[in-house]
Design an enzyme around this catalytic site. Structure first.
Site, PDB file in Angstrom:
ATOM      1  N   GLU A  80      24.696  33.101  35.481  1.00  0.00           N
ATOM      2  CA  GLU A  80      23.818  33.237  34.314  1.00  0.00           C
ATOM      3  C   GLU A  80      22.429  32.710  34.696  1.00  0.00           C
ATOM      4  OE1 GLU A  80      24.868  30.669  31.048  1.00  0.00           O
ATOM      5  OE2 GLU A  80      23.813  31.871  29.563  1.00  0.00           O
ATOM      6  N   LYS A 179      24.947  37.811  24.756  1.00  0.00           N
ATOM      7  CA  LYS A 179      25.648  36.542  24.506  1.00  0.00           C
ATOM      8  C   LYS A 179      25.598  36.176  23.031  1.00  0.00           C
ATOM      9  CE  LYS A 179      25.513  31.720  26.191  1.00  0.00           C
ATOM     10  NZ  LYS A 179      24.730  30.798  27.057  1.00  0.00           N
ATOM     11  N   CYS A 211      29.166  32.091  29.554  1.00  0.00           N
ATOM     12  CA  CYS A 211      29.068  30.630  29.411  1.00  0.00           C
ATOM     13  C   CYS A 211      29.740  30.062  28.161  1.00  0.00           C
ATOM     14  CB  CYS A 211      27.596  30.210  29.493  1.00  0.00           C
ATOM     15  SG  CYS A 211      27.383  28.495  30.006  1.00  0.00           S
TER      16      CYS A 211
END
Ligand SMILES: *[C@@H]1O[C@H](CO)[C@@H](O)[C@H](O)[C@H]1NC(C)=O
Ligand SMILES: *[C@@H]1O[C@H](CO)[C@@H](O)[C@H](O)[C@H]1NC(C)=O
Ligand SMILES: *[C@@H]1O[C@H](CO)[C@@H](O)[C@H](O)[C@H]1NC(C)=O
Ligand SMILES: *[C@@H]1O[C@H](CO)[C@@H](O)[C@H](O)[C@H]1NC(C)=O
Ligand SMILES: *[C@@H]1O[C@H](CO)[C@@H](O)[C@H](O)[C@H]1NC(C)=O
Ligand SMILES: *[C@@H]1O[C@H](CO)[C@@H](O)[C@H](O)[C@H]1NC(C)=O
Ligand SMILES: *[C@@H]1O[C@H](CO)[C@@H](O)[C@H](O)[C@H]1NC(C)=O
Length: 520
Positions: A80, A179, A211
């Site tokens: 990321e 995300k 994440c």
């Protein structure tokens, strides 16, 4: 922008599928990237400077992608924030974001420049995938126009999203994911709904998220439970937190708990405690990397089952509470005491003897431990702990945790504090708990932040037990449960991070400097 001389092809992979059928295994690669960060700046960079910075990072990714392809990898996941880092305001990051189209078989990268304007970053990613015949997973900013009359649309008329893109081996964009669970990222907006993004290949079905998403139900759990993906692609910039949330520890436990392959590519930044990437199968980690000593990136490769559920080593599903709810609890110690892991107050009880049976409870959760130490180190103290409740400062996510851990020192007030070394080995351990959730992630972390592949397993009745002889020196053995249905509902939808920040800026007429202070 054309990478290869030929025009749009049918796609070698489609032909491969017809000739060779489906692959039973595939080779996966992840790359832990030490990102080159932008200079500290108060003024927005020009798009040319932005592209120059991203190209510096992409030069490094290119080497990794080539190396993975040369070693026969079918897919590579990069970390990321790999193209320009993390600490940016919406204002400063805008030139670093590019519009990515919704993936479609009809949109070839060779046409997209005409449809989407100047797209040097997409073109390069696409060509890297195509030239090397490998799927490439990258994380970048995506911007989407919004109606500026809408109150949550930022004043510049664009949402910006933290985005994963996947290019297939022909260079076609096959997946794009925004995300959902942001973690202090003021430069990005929260999409309206969690996106459930999957794609099929000759080597299994893939799902993708980023994440912090891994700690929540959507999209993570839904992709595995309802969409039955074989492998999760997971770019992350994960700051390690001992004792329960170190990257390699939690990510390998999630793969095992969910029964899915997980390809986790962490960012590498020692000062921010970002390191720890791995390729994890449901029965065991295949390969992992943790490095707090150097500033270098690292590539990892491993062969994986394309359809782990069909593999002979696929672990049977566990009923996490079966054992713990049916046994007679061991006598609860009088010496139970309270202590903290981060901000969460656990109940702890000490492992006084070299061997024993212990129970410790908190609210609805009782944790049972049977253990036998190989030899008890004089200065090392272990406790069994239980926690059930809303976690952390935000008190939004409901955790149920049973953990056996080494205290930092022999002083019991240090139990739950980060510690990285231990020397006590266990001949036997068996940990279980009366979990109310079916989502429990089994963690075993050894001294100096090592995993313990092949040396423990989860039985069908929910016990986490050692196998194949004595353990290595143990930091923690934990059952980390997430009871999503008990989460405090919070409204993250319908608010735009960047719109709120712009509003702040306008109302208080902040200077850029002040503004940056707010951001950090
Ligand atoms: C891909 O290959 C073409 C033709 O060989 C070359 O011109 C181009 O620079 C390459 N691009 C990348 C990103 O590797
Ligand atoms: C993948 O393939 C399965 C069956 O083989 C199909 O049901 C599913 O819709 C496909 N998914 C995608 C994203 O193409
Ligand atoms: C798990 O085991 C317990 C105890 O045997 C039983 O009551 C419960 O129904 C089981 N749960 C599931 C989902 O099978
Ligand atoms: C722990 O319990 C098991 C049976 O549940 C028993 O066999 C064992 O002796 C006990 N161990 C100790 C040290 O009390
Ligand atoms: C365990 O935790 C609960 C809730 O924090 C607390 O009320 C209780 O007193 C604790 N039990 C012991 C024996 O310390
Ligand atoms: C344990 O640590 C606490 C807090 O640091 C301290 O107050 C206490 O005196 C220590 N106890 C012993 C036995 O050293
Ligand atoms: C069992 O442990 C030994 C030594 O720790 C190791 O070499 C071996 O690979 C392990 N076997 C399995 C099946 O994990």
């Amino acid at each position: 922008h054309l990478c290869a001389a030929e025009s749009i092809s049918v796609g070698p992979h489609l032909l491969l599928l017809l000739i060779n059928g489906l692959l039973k295994t595939f080779r996966a690669a992840v790359y832990e990237h030490a990102v080159i960060l932008p200079d500290e700046t108060d003024v927005p960079v020009s798009q040319d400077d932005a592209v120059r910075l991203m190209n510096k990072n992409m030069d490094i990714l290119e080497t990794a992608i080539k190396q993975a392809a040369e070693q026969g990898a079918h897919i590579i996941v990069t970390s990321e924030d790999a193209l320009y880092g993390w600490k940016l305001s919406p204002f400063l990051s805008f030139p670093l974001s590019f519009p990515f189209p919704f993936p479609s078989p009809f949109l070839s990268p060779f046409l997209s420049p005409f449809l989407f304007g100047h797209t040097p970053v997409q073109a390069r990613l696409s060509c890297l995938a195509r030239n090397n015949s490998i799927y490439v997973v990258a994380n970048i900013g995506d911007k989407k126009r919004c109606n500026s009359r809408n109150s949550i649309c930022p004043p510049n008329g664009y949402y910006q999203y933290n985005t994963n893109v996947v290019y297939d081996a022909d260079g076609k964009l096959v997946a794009r994911y925004h995300k959902y669970h942001l973690y202090s990222e003021p430069q990005f907006d929260v999409p309206k709904e969690p996106q459930l993004v999957t794609f099929n290949t000759t080597f299994g079905k893939f799902g993708i998220f980023t994440c912090f998403d891994i700690l929540f139900h959507d999209p993570a759990i839904t992709l595995v439970k309802d969409f039955q993906v074989d492998t999760i692609l997971f770019p992350t910039a994960w700051m390690n937190v001992l004792p329960l949330l170190t990257a390699i520890e939690f990510h390998s436990a999630w793969a095992m708990g969910m029964g899915v392959n997980l390809l986790a590519a962490n960012a590498h930044h020692v000062n921010l405690k970002m390191t720890g990437s791995g390729i994890y199968a449901p029965d065991s980690p295949k390969v992992y990397h943790y490095d707090m000593k150097t500033d270098s990136g690292r590539i990892l490769l491993s062969d994986m089952a394309s359809h782990p559920r069909l593999s002979p080593t696929y672990p049977a599903a566990a009923n996490w509470s079966a054992y713990a709810t049916t046994i007679k609890p061991f006598p609860v110690q009088k010496t139970t005491f309270g202590g903290f892991i981060s901000r969460d107050e656990f109940n702890f009880t000490q492992l006084f003897e070299n061997a024993g049976n212990l129970t410790v409870c908190q609210k609805e959760l009782c944790c049972h431990l049977s253990y036998r130490m190989l030899e008890k180190e004089e200065n090392e103290v272990y406790v069994l702990g239980a926690f059930a409740g809303l976690h952390g400062r935000r008190r939004r996510e409901y955790w149920q945790v049973c953990t056996m851990l080494k205290c930092r020192t022999a002083n019991l007030t240090t139990c739950g504090q980060p510690v990285e070394t231990a020397s006590t080995r266990f001949e036997m351990f068996s940990l279980s708990g009366t979990f109310g959730t079916e989502y429990v992630f089994p963690e075993v972390l050894l001294s100096e932040i090592h995993l313990s592949p092949g040396k423990f397993e989860v039985l069908k009745d929910g016990r986490l037990v050692n196998k194949n002889g004595s353990s290595g020196p143990i930091l923690t053995v934990s059952l980390f449960g997430r009871w999503y249905a008990m989460d405090a509902l919070y409204k993250s939808r319908g608010t735009s991070n960047s719109a709120m920040i712009y509003l702040l800026m306008i109302t208080s007429l902040m200077t850029v400097t002040l503004y940056n202070v707010v951001m950090v």
